[in-house]
Write an enzyme that holds these catalytic residues in place. Structure first.
Site, PDB file in Angstrom:
ATOM      1  N   ASN A   1      -6.539   1.102  -3.594  1.00  0.00           N
ATOM      2  CA  ASN A   1      -7.248   1.822  -4.674  1.00  0.00           C
ATOM      3  C   ASN A   1      -6.967   1.991  -6.255  1.00  0.00           C
ATOM      4  O   ASN A   1      -6.784   1.692  -7.196  1.00  0.00           O
ATOM      5  CB  ASN A   1      -8.312   1.924  -4.474  1.00  0.00           C
ATOM      6  CG  ASN A   1      -9.506   0.817  -3.524  1.00  0.00           C
ATOM      7  OD1 ASN A   1     -10.206   0.063  -4.351  1.00  0.00           O
ATOM      8  ND2 ASN A   1      -9.008   0.419  -2.074  1.00  0.00           N
ATOM      9  N   THR A   2      -5.735   3.011  -5.382  1.00  0.00           N
ATOM     10  CA  THR A   2      -5.065   4.378  -6.620  1.00  0.00           C
ATOM     11  C   THR A   2      -4.147   2.713  -7.285  1.00  0.00           C
ATOM     12  O   THR A   2      -4.041   3.185  -8.578  1.00  0.00           O
ATOM     13  CB  THR A   2      -4.294   5.334  -5.906  1.00  0.00           C
ATOM     14  OG1 THR A   2      -5.604   6.049  -4.779  1.00  0.00           O
ATOM     15  CG2 THR A   2      -4.007   6.343  -6.684  1.00  0.00           C
TER      16      THR A   2
ATOM     17  N   THR B   1      -8.730   1.920   1.107  1.00  0.00           N
ATOM     18  CA  THR B   1      -8.153   0.898   2.390  1.00  0.00           C
ATOM     19  C   THR B   1      -7.885   2.173   3.970  1.00  0.00           C
ATOM     20  O   THR B   1      -8.335   1.214   4.212  1.00  0.00           O
ATOM     21  CB  THR B   1      -7.392  -0.017   2.108  1.00  0.00           C
ATOM     22  OG1 THR B   1      -6.347   0.740   1.761  1.00  0.00           O
ATOM     23  CG2 THR B   1      -7.510  -1.210   0.911  1.00  0.00           C
ATOM     24  N   HIS B   2      -7.880   2.869   3.499  1.00  0.00           N
ATOM     25  CA  HIS B   2      -8.030   3.896   3.968  1.00  0.00           C
ATOM     26  C   HIS B   2      -9.397   3.950   4.790  1.00  0.00           C
ATOM     27  O   HIS B   2      -9.408   4.458   6.451  1.00  0.00           O
ATOM     28  CB  HIS B   2      -6.999   5.439   4.466  1.00  0.00           C
ATOM     29  CG  HIS B   2      -5.403   5.301   3.786  1.00  0.00           C
ATOM     30  ND1 HIS B   2      -5.306   5.644   3.031  1.00  0.00           N
ATOM     31  CD2 HIS B   2      -4.874   5.570   4.769  1.00  0.00           C
ATOM     32  CE1 HIS B   2      -3.985   4.771   2.993  1.00  0.00           C
ATOM     33  NE2 HIS B   2      -3.562   5.503   4.259  1.00  0.00           N
TER      34      HIS B   2
ATOM     35  N   TYR C   1      -1.488   8.089  -2.912  1.00  0.00           N
ATOM     36  CA  TYR C   1      -0.882   8.499  -4.196  1.00  0.00           C
ATOM     37  C   TYR C   1      -2.132   8.851  -4.859  1.00  0.00           C
ATOM     38  O   TYR C   1      -1.936   8.979  -5.887  1.00  0.00           O
ATOM     39  CB  TYR C   1      -0.614   6.389  -4.396  1.00  0.00           C
ATOM     40  CG  TYR C   1       0.518   5.788  -4.039  1.00  0.00           C
ATOM     41  CD1 TYR C   1       2.128   6.253  -3.833  1.00  0.00           C
ATOM     42  CD2 TYR C   1       0.669   4.744  -4.910  1.00  0.00           C
ATOM     43  CE1 TYR C   1       2.532   5.857  -3.761  1.00  0.00           C
ATOM     44  CE2 TYR C   1       1.808   3.989  -4.769  1.00  0.00           C
ATOM     45  CZ  TYR C   1       2.794   4.659  -4.529  1.00  0.00           C
ATOM     46  OH  TYR C   1       4.047   3.816  -4.016  1.00  0.00           O
ATOM     47  N   GLY C   2      -3.370   8.938  -3.874  1.00  0.00           N
ATOM     48  CA  GLY C   2      -3.898   9.197  -5.332  1.00  0.00           C
ATOM     49  C   GLY C   2      -4.370  10.915  -5.720  1.00  0.00           C
ATOM     50  O   GLY C   2      -5.264  10.599  -6.473  1.00  0.00           O
TER      51      GLY C   2
ATOM     52  N   ASP D   1       1.017  -1.238   0.187  1.00  0.00           N
ATOM     53  CA  ASP D   1      -0.042   0.188   0.201  1.00  0.00           C
ATOM     54  C   ASP D   1       0.954   1.600   0.265  1.00  0.00           C
ATOM     55  O   ASP D   1       2.334   1.011   0.357  1.00  0.00           O
ATOM     56  CB  ASP D   1      -1.017  -0.188   1.663  1.00  0.00           C
ATOM     57  CG  ASP D   1      -1.651   1.309   1.017  1.00  0.00           C
ATOM     58  OD1 ASP D   1      -2.664   1.588   0.089  1.00  0.00           O
ATOM     59  OD2 ASP D   1      -1.575   2.042   2.314  1.00  0.00           O
ATOM     60  N   SER D   2       0.412   2.324  -0.481  1.00  0.00           N
ATOM     61  CA  SER D   2       1.042   3.487  -0.229  1.00  0.00           C
ATOM     62  C   SER D   2       0.950   4.335   0.708  1.00  0.00           C
ATOM     63  O   SER D   2       2.462   4.705   1.289  1.00  0.00           O
ATOM     64  CB  SER D   2       0.145   4.767  -1.211  1.00  0.00           C
ATOM     65  OG  SER D   2      -0.830   5.182  -0.284  1.00  0.00           O
TER      66      SER D   2
END
Length: 279
Positions: free
Chosen positions: A79-80, A198-199, A47-48, A15-16
């Site tokens: 997700n990004t 996911t946050h 990353y968004g 994940d970022s």
């Protein structure tokens, strides 16, 4: 193409930032016997708002790193990254790296569950700007459930609220309420909302407080975990390449102390962390 490693290795979870920990936690509840490596690219998060090209570059670096750690499978628990990089990595890079390895995302398993979660056929998606702009959710839903309409709402402040430990503070209420109202104003028939980042499960209590009771809220963790269990059952050759000692390693590209503090808040347990560099 590199020669395939025959030694079993951990399942990589990338994940970022910290949000992927909500996915890892659910996966370990369902599949506790496996080994895992969690990698957070916290130094370059979020990353968004980044371009497709940069998200792809960063995600590919992370995937290659996890492959070098012995992973035969990597879950993009972001997700990004799933929206902006997964398809390119699967189609363009994996055949050159090792066609026997796998990189999986979080969007498809979430979408597969949507058909059972809406009665009206109108679904909302709350996600980062990057995920919304990519239109990944409407495109994937249209493939499986063409009769379902999807409405997206970018929530640019939600990840910073979580990353800065403000998700349970009064200041978060303003942004959560505003973005939910913006989503629901698009269509009053929406009866299910996908949390497409996911946050966002860390904000779940506030999300529920400002969402009408008849609307189902869909965090991703349970669906990703069930999908992974099913995937391993359907692909015994990949399952055999997954080490099973119940171990979990945590890696970050940022400060170990900062990651440890935040990760323990997410997971509720003490952990050991190592800092790494991606290039």
């Amino acid at each position: 193409m590199k020669q395939r490693s025959t030694k079993a290795g951990p399942i990589g979870v990338f994940d970022s930032g910290y949000g992927g920990l909500t996915i890892l936690e659910k996966i370990r509840e369902v599949l506790p016997e496996y080994d895992y490596i969690y990698l957070g690219d916290n130094a370059r998060a979020p990353y968004g708002t980044r371009s497709f090209e940069l998200v792809y570059k960063f995600t590919l670096e992370a995937v290659k790193f996890l492959f070098d750690q012995g992973c035969h499978m990597v879950i993009l628990a972001c997700n990004t990254a799933s929206a902006k990089a997964l398809r390119s990595i699967q189609q363009r890079d994996l055949p050159l790296i090792d066609s026997n390895r796998r990189v999986l995302g979080v969007i498809r398993p979430t979408v597969e569950a949507v058909g059972d979660l809406t009665k009206s056929g109108y679904v909302g998606v709350m996600a980062t700007s990057g995920t919304i702009i990519s239109k990944s959710y409407p495109l994937e839903v249209a493939k499986l459930f063409p009769e379902i309409s999807v409405f997206g709402q970018a929530c640019p402040m939600w990840v910073p609220l979580v990353e800065n430990h403000e998700f349970d503070k009064p200041g978060a209420d303003y942004f959560v309420k505003k973005d939910i109202n913006r989503l629901l104003s698009q269509n009053d028939k929406i009866d299910a909302i996908i949390l497409g980042c996911t946050h966002y499960p860390l904000l779940l209590s506030k999300i529920r407080a400002y969402t009408p009771n008849h609307i189902r809220i869909i965090p991703q963790g349970d669906y990703i975990a069930r999908s992974l269990k099913d995937y391993l059952a359907r692909h015994p050759e990949m399952e055999a390449n997954c080490a099973k000692h119940g171990d979990c390693t945590f890696l970050t590209t940022e400060s170990v102390d900062k990651f440890k503090e935040s990760a323990e808040l997410f997971l509720g347990i003490p952990i050991e962390v190592k800092q790494v560099v991606l290039d």
